[in-house]
Design an enzyme around this catalytic site. Structure first.
Site, PDB file in Angstrom:
ATOM      1  CG  ASP A  26      -4.883  -9.583   0.533  1.00  0.00           C
ATOM      2  OD1 ASP A  26      -5.768  -9.711   1.378  1.00  0.00           O
ATOM      3  OD2 ASP A  26      -3.830 -10.248   0.525  1.00  0.00           O
ATOM      4  N   GLY A  86      -8.934 -11.468   5.482  1.00  0.00           N
ATOM      5  CA  GLY A  86      -9.615 -10.336   6.086  1.00  0.00           C
ATOM      6  C   GLY A  86      -9.943  -9.281   5.061  1.00  0.00           C
ATOM      7  CG  HIS A  87     -13.250  -8.896   3.033  1.00  0.00           C
ATOM      8  ND1 HIS A  87     -12.445  -9.294   2.009  1.00  0.00           N
ATOM      9  CD2 HIS A  87     -14.280  -9.752   3.046  1.00  0.00           C
ATOM     10  CE1 HIS A  87     -12.981 -10.359   1.434  1.00  0.00           C
ATOM     11  NE2 HIS A  87     -14.088 -10.656   2.049  1.00  0.00           N
TER      12      HIS A  87
HETATM   13  P1  GDP Z   1     -10.033  -7.932   0.301  1.00  0.00           P
HETATM   14  O1  GDP Z   1      -9.688  -9.066   1.198  1.00  0.00           O
HETATM   15  O2  GDP Z   1     -10.050  -8.319  -1.145  1.00  0.00           O
HETATM   16  O3  GDP Z   1     -11.277  -7.231   0.711  1.00  0.00           O
HETATM   17  O4  GDP Z   1      -8.856  -6.866   0.387  1.00  0.00           O
HETATM   18  P2  GDP Z   1      -8.146  -6.295   1.712  1.00  0.00           P
HETATM   19  O5  GDP Z   1      -9.154  -5.655   2.567  1.00  0.00           O
HETATM   20  O6  GDP Z   1      -7.270  -7.319   2.292  1.00  0.00           O
HETATM   21  O7  GDP Z   1      -7.177  -5.219   1.044  1.00  0.00           O
HETATM   22  C1  GDP Z   1      -7.611  -4.116   0.375  1.00  0.00           C
HETATM   23  C2  GDP Z   1      -7.086  -2.886   1.103  1.00  0.00           C
HETATM   24  O8  GDP Z   1      -7.034  -1.812   0.212  1.00  0.00           O
HETATM   25  C3  GDP Z   1      -7.982  -2.425   2.229  1.00  0.00           C
HETATM   26  O9  GDP Z   1      -7.184  -1.864   3.241  1.00  0.00           O
HETATM   27  C4  GDP Z   1      -8.866  -1.367   1.579  1.00  0.00           C
HETATM   28  O10 GDP Z   1      -9.330  -0.387   2.495  1.00  0.00           O
HETATM   29  C5  GDP Z   1      -7.900  -0.767   0.608  1.00  0.00           C
HETATM   30  N1  GDP Z   1      -8.492  -0.321  -0.648  1.00  0.00           N
HETATM   31  C6  GDP Z   1      -9.447  -0.931  -1.401  1.00  0.00           C
HETATM   32  N2  GDP Z   1      -9.629  -0.269  -2.551  1.00  0.00           N
HETATM   33  C7  GDP Z   1      -8.758   0.788  -2.545  1.00  0.00           C
HETATM   34  C8  GDP Z   1      -8.443   1.815  -3.472  1.00  0.00           C
HETATM   35  O11 GDP Z   1      -8.984   1.896  -4.568  1.00  0.00           O
HETATM   36  N3  GDP Z   1      -7.463   2.682  -3.117  1.00  0.00           N
HETATM   37  C9  GDP Z   1      -6.821   2.617  -1.928  1.00  0.00           C
HETATM   38  N4  GDP Z   1      -5.889   3.521  -1.658  1.00  0.00           N
HETATM   39  N5  GDP Z   1      -7.086   1.643  -1.027  1.00  0.00           N
HETATM   40  C10 GDP Z   1      -8.034   0.750  -1.332  1.00  0.00           C
END
Ligand code: GDP
Length: 424
Positions: free
Chosen positions: A12, A39-40
């Site tokens: 995440d 999930g992304h």
């Molecule tokens: P992943 O599985 O590594 O892709 O991560 P997730 O999708 O589970 O969690 C990352 C969350 O943080 C998502 O809801 C993204 O839209 C959000 N996100 C990613 N980078 C940033 C950021 O720099 N700032 C903010 N506020 N949200 C972010």
């Protein structure tokens, strides 16, 4: 050009968001491990998308996406996920999605066994996402799993399904006393969800080798972070696959190719879904504040994530595991609401201060050593170049580089595609 994008922490970290951004320079995005257990979340000009199995490159029209042999693929979930994205206007055809014939199929009985075992463990559960991942990988290593390539030859399925049902029922019915699995339902399931996928299944190793030889740029996208790796992570609270960059070419199907670059995605603070040791964890009001600021709820499960400040001990270890040449630091904007920011710079283990990540069993006895730095206490979400960032934010970035001996090249300050600062 082969680049891997991997998680430095517990998952995440925002890998999907960074792949969505960086894939503009790539022709192919390839998943190489895991299944639909994580999930992304990706937000771009086309909308908000949650991806469990499909690579984040699926959101770019000119990118070809690959599901590699290291994955376990729930074919019903894949069908539903693809249809959901198609309904959001995303094109998914055999031209832009290729599925390895050697990838393992996650079956309904794997999901069932995952749930039965988590329920049996009750208070001692591993925190599985209950999506059948561990049982599917276990069958792969038992050499009793179905692989995607078998969907191309349905006439051979029944004989194998009979053997598998007999074997599975030793545990499903015999051990757990659950209703038996039948060969008929296995075949029916494989045919129903396999038939529409036939044109997508191929030898992706050959495809990737040819693409590489033709000068195409390939990106490998990991799911979950270093600390969830089945070998290097906090076993047993890990995923069941290798989340490590070095495994990417193997899991993708091109063990003959070498990575040119490893980009590690590291979060400006810590978060962790599910059970297991999480040394720098915040509790009470501190946790509520950070969780709400960061919107820390699992994309796949909706579970509230555990949170804490940046953990330099675990992150340095994660960077080493991922051999990260470059770091993308995400969610720095979330720390904007703090006058002072805490960082976990060391652990205290049995009265001794340690800076190296210990063998996981010792983590239960580790206490975090926190240090405080001055925060910037203002909105940084519209910063687009290093000089836009307040000096305290630049200081925080430099401190993390020093503590983790790493090279922070990108800083993400928002979930949107263009909300980032290129530092170097
Ligand atoms: P992943 O599985 O590594 O892709 O991560 P997730 O999708 O589970 O969690 C990352 C969350 O943080 C998502 O809801 C993204 O839209 C959000 N996100 C990613 N980078 C940033 C950021 O720099 N700032 C903010 N506020 N949200 C972010």
């Amino acid at each position: 050009m082969l680049t891997s994008i991997c998680g430095i922490n517990w998952g995440d970290e925002g890998k999907g968001r960074m792949v969505d951004l960086l894939s503009r320079d790539y022709d192919i995005v390839c998943r190489y491990q895991g299944g639909n257990n994580a999930g992304h979340t990706v937000i771009n000009e086309r909308g908000k998308f949650v991806l469990n199995l499909l690579p984040s490159g699926i959101l770019r029209e000119n990118v070809v996406n690959v599901l590699g042999l290291g994955m376990v693929i729930d074919i019903r979930h894949l069908t539903e996920e693809a249809n959901r994205l198609r309904a959001q206007g995303i094109k998914i055809t055999p031209e832009n999605l290729k599925i390895s014939d050697r990838a393992t199929i996650t079956m309904p009985y794997h999901v069932l066994l995952d749930c039965l075992e988590e329920d049996r463990l009750a208070g001692k559960k591993f925190g599985s996402t209950r999506r059948g991942i561990a049982p599917a990988y276990a069958d792969r290593y038992m050499k009793k799993a179905f692989r995607m390539g078998e969907l191309l030859d349905p006439d051979r399925m029944y004989e194998k399904a009979k053997d598998i049902a007999e074997w599975k029922n030793l545990t499903v019915a015999g051990g757990y006393r659950h209703a038996a699995v039948t060969a008929e339902e296995i075949v029916e399931y494989l045919k129903t969800y396999g038939e529409p996928l036939k044109d997508y299944i191929c030898d992706v190793g050959q495809y990737l080798n040819e693409a590489h030889a033709a000068g195409k740029k390939i990106m490998f996208e990991a799911q979950l972070g270093a600390l969830r790796d089945v070998d290097f992570g906090i076993l047993p609270y890990t995923s069941s696959s290798s989340t490590i960059a070095a495994y990417a070419p193997i899991g993708a199907g091109v063990p003959n190719l070498r990575l040119d670059k490893s980009i590690g995605i590291m979060k400006a603070y810590s978060s962790c879904v599910g059970e297991g040791p999480f040394t720098a964890e915040y509790f009470g009001e501190k946790a509520v504040k950070l969780r709400e600021l960061g919107g820390e709820y699992g994309a796949a499960t909706g579970r509230p994530r555990r949170v804490g400040p940046f953990d330099a001990v675990a992150s340095r270890y994660g960077i080493r595991c991922q051999a990260a040449d470059e770091i993308a630091l995400t969610k720095l904007d979330i720390l904007s609401g703090y006058e002072e920011i805490e960082i976990c710079t060391a652990y205290e283990l049995d009265g001794k201060v340690i800076r190296e990540f210990p063998y996981p069993d010792a983590l239960d006895r580790c206490k975090p050593v926190f240090e405080k730095v001055k925060g910037w206490n203002c909105d940084i979400s519209s910063c687009r170049k290093p000089s836009d960032l307040p000096k305290e934010a630049l200081g925080y970035i430099a401190l993390l580089e020093e503590l983790c001996a790493c090279n922070i090249v990108y800083v993400s300050v928002g979930a949107e595609r263009d909300a980032f600062v290129k530092m170097k």
